[in-house]
Design a protein around this motif. Structure first.
Motif, PDB file in Angstrom:
ATOM      1  N   SER A   1     160.228  48.755  -7.106  1.00 52.73           N
ATOM      2  CA  SER A   1     158.874  49.035  -7.584  1.00 52.73           C
ATOM      3  C   SER A   1     158.759  48.769  -9.088  1.00 52.73           C
ATOM      4  N   LYS A   2     159.830  49.069  -9.851  1.00 51.48           N
ATOM      5  CA  LYS A   2     159.813  48.781 -11.287  1.00 51.48           C
ATOM      6  C   LYS A   2     159.771  47.285 -11.533  1.00 51.48           C
TER       7      LYS A   2
ATOM      8  N   LYS B   1     156.397  45.817 -10.626  1.00 50.90           N
ATOM      9  CA  LYS B   1     155.392  46.241 -11.604  1.00 50.90           C
ATOM     10  C   LYS B   1     155.527  45.420 -12.892  1.00 50.90           C
ATOM     11  N   ALA B   2     156.756  45.209 -13.342  1.00 55.36           N
ATOM     12  CA  ALA B   2     156.981  44.388 -14.537  1.00 55.36           C
ATOM     13  C   ALA B   2     156.546  42.956 -14.298  1.00 55.36           C
ATOM     14  N   LEU B   3     156.763  42.472 -13.094  1.00 53.68           N
ATOM     15  CA  LEU B   3     156.378  41.097 -12.767  1.00 53.68           C
ATOM     16  C   LEU B   3     154.867  40.930 -12.769  1.00 53.68           C
ATOM     17  N   THR B   4     154.150  41.855 -12.154  1.00 52.09           N
ATOM     18  CA  THR B   4     152.684  41.749 -12.113  1.00 52.09           C
ATOM     19  C   THR B   4     152.076  41.946 -13.501  1.00 52.09           C
ATOM     20  N   ASN B   5     152.697  42.776 -14.329  1.00 46.61           N
ATOM     21  CA  ASN B   5     152.199  42.954 -15.697  1.00 46.61           C
ATOM     22  C   ASN B   5     152.372  41.677 -16.516  1.00 46.61           C
TER      23      ASN B   5
ATOM     24  N   ASP C   1     163.404  42.103 -19.947  1.00 47.65           N
ATOM     25  CA  ASP C   1     164.659  42.673 -19.459  1.00 47.65           C
ATOM     26  C   ASP C   1     164.404  44.076 -18.912  1.00 47.65           C
ATOM     27  N   ASN C   2     165.249  44.482 -17.976  1.00 52.40           N
ATOM     28  CA  ASN C   2     165.003  45.755 -17.290  1.00 52.40           C
ATOM     29  C   ASN C   2     165.031  46.970 -18.209  1.00 52.40           C
ATOM     30  N   VAL C   3     165.610  46.840 -19.391  1.00 57.79           N
ATOM     31  CA  VAL C   3     165.603  47.985 -20.308  1.00 57.79           C
ATOM     32  C   VAL C   3     164.200  48.246 -20.840  1.00 57.79           C
TER      33      VAL C   3
ATOM     34  N   ASN D   1     158.757  49.779 -17.540  1.00 57.13           N
ATOM     35  CA  ASN D   1     158.141  51.099 -17.544  1.00 57.13           C
ATOM     36  C   ASN D   1     158.266  51.744 -16.169  1.00 57.13           C
ATOM     37  N   GLU D   2     158.263  53.039 -16.175  1.00 61.54           N
ATOM     38  CA  GLU D   2     158.301  53.765 -14.907  1.00 61.54           C
ATOM     39  C   GLU D   2     156.934  53.633 -14.225  1.00 61.54           C
ATOM     40  N   PRO D   3     156.877  53.065 -13.035  1.00 58.12           N
ATOM     41  CA  PRO D   3     155.577  52.927 -12.368  1.00 58.12           C
ATOM     42  C   PRO D   3     155.121  54.254 -11.770  1.00 58.12           C
ATOM     43  N   ASP D   4     153.823  54.376 -11.610  1.00 55.85           N
ATOM     44  CA  ASP D   4     153.261  55.554 -10.954  1.00 55.85           C
ATOM     45  C   ASP D   4     153.406  55.344  -9.449  1.00 55.85           C
TER      46      ASP D   4
END
Length: 518
Positions: free
Chosen positions: A73-74, A77-81, A445-447, A450-453
């Protein structure tokens, strides 16, 4: 260093030696890994010890199987952002622990692919293939063809199984998130789940469902058991003229009544070009979707997050390479794609021997005569009606492929106009450039994620595979065996097909184990 004395060598040490090899090629065979160890250290651990070490190397390289669900999910979410317009649709089951959920399905489509699809043919191919990692599941893929007749990956989903509900869910995700085209052609095999789902979808839209001709011919051969008739089914399905289709179809009827009955039960518009109405743009099979399955094969035994990442990077490579290629072709003065140009040039070579008679300038109606062709099974010497206003020719090639046939090209030359004006816009290089112009953006990078809702995801334990080595490839079917080119295995006793030595009917009935023929 490994030596031959390490008979009880720890699996962790073997995993460390194989780590980089497995990361570069997750689909590498165990025998190759054994050989690699032997070449370097003259030591070869057992097959199962290397297999277990490979699994540990996969986990280290691509994260833990269970943890990958929580990271998914993270990642999405990062990909769509990073890539606006991308779509992700989830289906989960609430868990007993608050804030947690059980993964069931996920659908994803990248923004550049959704935008680029507007410049492709309005035809999609759908297919499904199984996953063979720690957890069972199915990967569903939809793809289309660009103007150069190349694979254009469009959308993906991971579901628990291929069923009526999962296929309907997948098609609805495509309809609601990928395309708003009302007139869309969907090509697939006749999987019961697809047939049920597409029937409902077509009632809600103006989509057109068509069968993969290769699957039709294969199923026909399994039912009838005649390779020559199977080839005739392929020929009849590929014929663009009604007259030529009927000649081959009548021949099948004469040769085999069961084959005729089988074909009569299939809606003729769903498997033949002659009755298609031009919806499938000449695309007859789901080969493109299946070829992309092959591209993803190396990731289908990896974690779910590794599979998603591979689809992303494959699409990035396609867009970068093909955009550059299309731009270069435009700078050289080309107007249409190489695929369309080859077809156009092939048909243009026939025009010098065509004769044109004007029937109505006002209605743009012409008659085109073709010469006798002794090398053709149909001999030529025919008359064809061309209507430029309605974009039709009685040979139907123009309607089927959306590229002017030789009869239309002859009329255009007679009229002193360019026939290329009648080529469908999807084959123009401008459209090809526009297809791949949308840019993929790099995901941080994964660091920096953000934490998705979103609930903490866990895999469905009901889909966990039993212990032991999972099957890493599917069982071959009649199409894979290539029966028209490769002979089936023969019985060692009677040298005939369809059985082996143990089940041979010529084997001694009275319990003989000598294998002698009666």
């Amino acid at each position: 260093m490994l030596t031959q004395d390490h008979e009880q060598l720890d699996i962790h040490i073997i995993e460390k030696e194989l780590r980089d090899i497995v990361k570069d090629d997750p689909n590498i065979r165990i025998s190759s890994l054994q050989q690699s160890l032997y070449n370097k250290y003259e030591y070869q651990p057992s097959y199962f010890k290397v297999w277990e070490a490979k699994q540990k190397a996969i986990v280290r390289a691509f994260s833990d199987w269970d943890k990958s669900y929580q990271l998914l999910s993270k990642r999405l979410k990062a990909l769509t952002n990073s890539n606006p317009g991308s779509r992700v649709i989830w289906r989960t089951v609430p868990a007993t622990v608050p804030g947690c959920a059980i993964f069931e399905r996920v659908f994803w489509a990248f923004g550049p692919s959704i935008e680029g699809f507007q410049h492709c043919r309005p035809v999609i191919s759908i297919d499904g293939t199984f996953l063979y990692g720690k957890y069972r599941g199915k990967l569903l893929i939809t793809s289309t063809w660009d103007g150069d007749n190349r694979l254009f990956p469009l959308a993906f989903a991971i579901v628990e199984e291929e069923s009526d509900d999962s296929w309907y869910w997948f098609l609805r995700c495509i309809q609601n998130n990928v395309t708003n085209q009302d007139e869309l052609c969907v090509i697939s095999d006749r999987h019961p789940g697809i047939m049920s789902a597409i029937r409902v979808i077509c009632e809600l839209t103006h989509w057109h469902h068509r069968f993969c001709l290769r699957h039709v011919a294969s199923n026909f051969n399994q039912k009838i058991g005649n390779k020559n008739l199977k080839a005739m089914v392929m020929w009849s399905g590929m014929e663009n003229q009604l007259r030529k289709y009927q000649i081959t179809r009548d021949r099948i009827t004469q040769l085999n009544a069961d084959g005729d009955k089988y074909l009569r039960e299939l809606p003729v518009q769903k498997w033949t070009l002659a009755h298609d109405g031009g919806h499938r743009y000449g695309a007859m099979t789901t080969n493109l979707s299946e070829s992309f399955n092959g591209v993803l094969k190396s990731a289908r035994n990896l974690t779910i997050i590794a599979l998603v990442e591979l689809t992303y990077y494959r699409c990035v490579a396609y867009f970068a390479n093909r955009y550059t290629k299309a731009r270069v072709e435009i700078t050289t003065g080309e107007r249409i794609t190489a695929y369309a140009k080859n077809i156009f040039n092939k048909w243009e070579k026939k025009t010098p021997k065509h004769s044109v008679i004007v029937f109505s300038h006002e209605d743009s109606l012409f008659e085109v005569g073709t010469p006798i062709n002794p090398n053709s099974a149909y001999r030529g010497n025919h008359r064809h009606e061309v209507n430029l206003r309605e974009s039709t020719c009685s040979c139907q090639k123009w309607q089927v492929y959306k590229i002017p046939c030789s009869h239309v090209i002859a009329v255009c030359k007679y009229q002193d106009i360019s026939a290329m004006r009648y080529i469908d816009r999807c084959y123009c290089l401008e459209e090809q450039v526009a297809c791949y112009a949308p840019r993929f953006c790099m995901v941080p990078d994964n660091v920096h994620w953000n934490e998705p809702d979103f609930p903490v995801l866990y895999p469905n334990v009901k889909l966990r595979r039993v212990k032991g080595r999972p099957r890493s490839t599917r069982l071959l079917n009649e199409m894979d065996l290539g029966t028209e080119h490769k002979p089936r295995p023969l019985c060692n006793l009677c040298r005939k097909e369809c059985h082996n030595r143990r089940t041979c009917p010529t084997r001694t009935v009275a319990g003989s184990t000598s294998g002698q023929i009666e």
